[in-house]
Design a protein around this motif. Sequence first.
Motif, PDB file in Angstrom:
ATOM      1  N   VAL A  29       0.884  -1.165   0.000  1.00 27.54           N
ATOM      2  CA  VAL A  29       0.000   0.000   0.000  1.00 27.54           C
ATOM      3  C   VAL A  29       0.920   1.212   0.000  1.00 27.54           C
ATOM      4  O   VAL A  29       1.798   1.340   0.864  1.00 27.54           O
ATOM      5  N   ILE A  30       0.753   2.066  -1.008  1.00 27.22           N
ATOM      6  CA  ILE A  30       1.645   3.217  -1.156  1.00 27.22           C
ATOM      7  C   ILE A  30       0.793   4.471  -1.198  1.00 27.22           C
ATOM      8  O   ILE A  30      -0.198   4.505  -1.932  1.00 27.22           O
ATOM      9  N   TYR A  31       1.125   5.449  -0.396  1.00 27.53           N
ATOM     10  CA  TYR A  31       0.401   6.698  -0.592  1.00 27.53           C
ATOM     11  C   TYR A  31       1.333   7.873  -0.698  1.00 27.53           C
ATOM     12  O   TYR A  31       2.422   7.881  -0.154  1.00 27.53           O
ATOM     13  N   THR A  32       0.912   8.842  -1.500  1.00 29.76           N
ATOM     14  CA  THR A  32       1.770   9.979  -1.820  1.00 29.76           C
ATOM     15  C   THR A  32       0.978  11.271  -1.718  1.00 29.76           C
ATOM     16  O   THR A  32      -0.176  11.340  -2.115  1.00 29.76           O
ATOM     17  N   LEU A  54      -3.882  -0.696  -8.293  1.00 31.93           N
ATOM     18  CA  LEU A  54      -5.157   0.015  -8.159  1.00 31.93           C
ATOM     19  C   LEU A  54      -4.863   1.413  -7.634  1.00 31.93           C
ATOM     20  O   LEU A  54      -4.227   1.557  -6.587  1.00 31.93           O
ATOM     21  N   LYS A  55      -5.335   2.425  -8.348  1.00 36.12           N
ATOM     22  CA  LYS A  55      -5.073   3.808  -7.929  1.00 36.12           C
ATOM     23  C   LYS A  55      -6.343   4.458  -7.398  1.00 36.12           C
ATOM     24  O   LYS A  55      -7.378   4.433  -8.058  1.00 36.12           O
ATOM     25  N   PHE A  56      -6.241   5.015  -6.192  1.00 38.02           N
ATOM     26  CA  PHE A  56      -7.348   5.751  -5.588  1.00 38.02           C
ATOM     27  C   PHE A  56      -6.906   7.198  -5.433  1.00 38.02           C
ATOM     28  O   PHE A  56      -6.054   7.501  -4.588  1.00 38.02           O
ATOM     29  N   SER A  57      -7.461   8.083  -6.265  1.00 38.03           N
ATOM     30  CA  SER A  57      -7.128   9.500  -6.158  1.00 38.03           C
ATOM     31  C   SER A  57      -8.196  10.191  -5.334  1.00 38.03           C
ATOM     32  O   SER A  57      -9.375   9.866  -5.450  1.00 38.03           O
ATOM     33  N   GLU A 101      -4.728  17.279  -2.355  1.00 36.89           N
ATOM     34  CA  GLU A 101      -4.691  16.041  -3.145  1.00 36.89           C
ATOM     35  C   GLU A 101      -3.909  14.929  -2.462  1.00 36.89           C
ATOM     36  O   GLU A 101      -2.895  15.172  -1.815  1.00 36.89           O
ATOM     37  N   ILE A 102      -4.391  13.719  -2.647  1.00 42.32           N
ATOM     38  CA  ILE A 102      -3.676  12.546  -2.146  1.00 42.32           C
ATOM     39  C   ILE A 102      -3.962  11.382  -3.107  1.00 42.32           C
ATOM     40  O   ILE A 102      -5.049  11.287  -3.677  1.00 42.32           O
ATOM     41  N   ASP A 103      -2.962  10.545  -3.334  1.00 43.63           N
ATOM     42  CA  ASP A 103      -3.169   9.338  -4.132  1.00 43.63           C
ATOM     43  C   ASP A 103      -2.760   8.136  -3.296  1.00 43.63           C
ATOM     44  O   ASP A 103      -1.708   8.147  -2.654  1.00 43.63           O
ATOM     45  N   VAL A 104      -3.602   7.124  -3.310  1.00 45.73           N
ATOM     46  CA  VAL A 104      -3.276   5.873  -2.623  1.00 45.73           C
ATOM     47  C   VAL A 104      -3.245   4.746  -3.659  1.00 45.73           C
ATOM     48  O   VAL A 104      -4.147   4.658  -4.501  1.00 45.73           O
ATOM     49  N   TYR A 105      -2.198   3.949  -3.609  1.00 45.60           N
ATOM     50  CA  TYR A 105      -2.067   2.823  -4.537  1.00 45.60           C
ATOM     51  C   TYR A 105      -2.096   1.513  -3.746  1.00 45.60           C
ATOM     52  O   TYR A 105      -1.396   1.371  -2.738  1.00 45.60           O
ATOM     53  N   MET A 106      -2.894   0.586  -4.226  1.00 44.46           N
ATOM     54  CA  MET A 106      -2.897  -0.764  -3.660  1.00 44.46           C
ATOM     55  C   MET A 106      -2.287  -1.663  -4.737  1.00 44.46           C
ATOM     56  O   MET A 106      -2.861  -1.840  -5.812  1.00 44.46           O
ATOM     57  N   VAL A 107      -1.081  -2.158  -4.443  1.00 46.37           N
ATOM     58  CA  VAL A 107      -0.354  -2.967  -5.435  1.00 46.37           C
ATOM     59  C   VAL A 107      -0.462  -4.429  -5.024  1.00 46.37           C
ATOM     60  O   VAL A 107      -0.074  -4.794  -3.905  1.00 46.37           O
TER      61      VAL A 107
END
Lengths: 154, 154
Positions: free
Chosen positions: A57-60, A135-138, A146-152
């Motif tokens: 799980v990556i968030y930026t 999977l990208k959750f903006s 703004e925040i983006d969360v990625y579920m890899v």
Amino acid sequence: MVDIKIVNAVLSSLTATFKAAAKSVVKLQKPELVKDIGETRAIVSTIGFNGVLEGNVIYTLSEDTAKGIVGNMMGGMMEITEIDELALSAIGELGNMISGAIAISLEKIGYPINITPPSVVRGADMTVSVNGSILKFSGFIEETKEIDVYMVIK
Amino acid sequence: MVDIKIVNAVLSSLTATFKAAAKSVVKLQKPELVKDIGETRAIVSTIGFNGVLEGNVIYTLSEDTAKGIVGNMMGGMMEITEIDELALSAIGELGNMISGAIAISLEKIGYPINITPPSVVRGADMTVSVNGSILKFSGFIEETKEIDVYMVIK
């Protein structure tokens, strides 16, 4: 294909965690499957998971978004004017809470996973490479941040 | 305090993996406990682990070091002139092999752990924040190419 139940579990975990931990309303756009993560904002938090599913799980987020979130996490009593070691630690802890909430949701729908501690990278011109379905959750926090969360999922 | 057996397991895993996977001799300095990771080189690979111990294995290297390693991993048949998606994937895979070797060594001495897939971040002016005891292993690959490996135990 990623099970739609996984997508929904991640979505509800994100919304609930931001509300509970950072006293923030997060509005998420429709999640999408992307080919790569590519360029990120100034802060990236990564948490690995393994079990029935394995990945990250990556968030930026930008420094401004981070300041707002950390301020809220501290109870809103002080304005955060710079991202210091304490603020980065709070960002890592939020990642931990998000991933923990995702793990609980996934267990309920038959995908038990274990998460690992977060690492938080801060820098410029960053790109992240991972291996798997992304999977990208903006989203926006409090309408503007703004925040983006990625579920890899490998 | 970190068990000295853990330090030795990480040391031997690093040496063996670089030799086997990247056909490279890595010379490591005496490991040290550090307070933080702070500034890194241009490429950072992170792999989480959990089980009896939980934390992260983080390694950081310059683009030049990465080019040399990836070239060796590809069998030395072609010179790697730029760090593209394929090269970053190879760097992640090397992280995977290092962490896998560490996991096998730790299991033998009574510390079974599970690792998660790697994420590889590339950027400028990067710092990494983590939470826990940080063991730093500094080394040189083929005499001149610097690499730092951190074993973070929460």
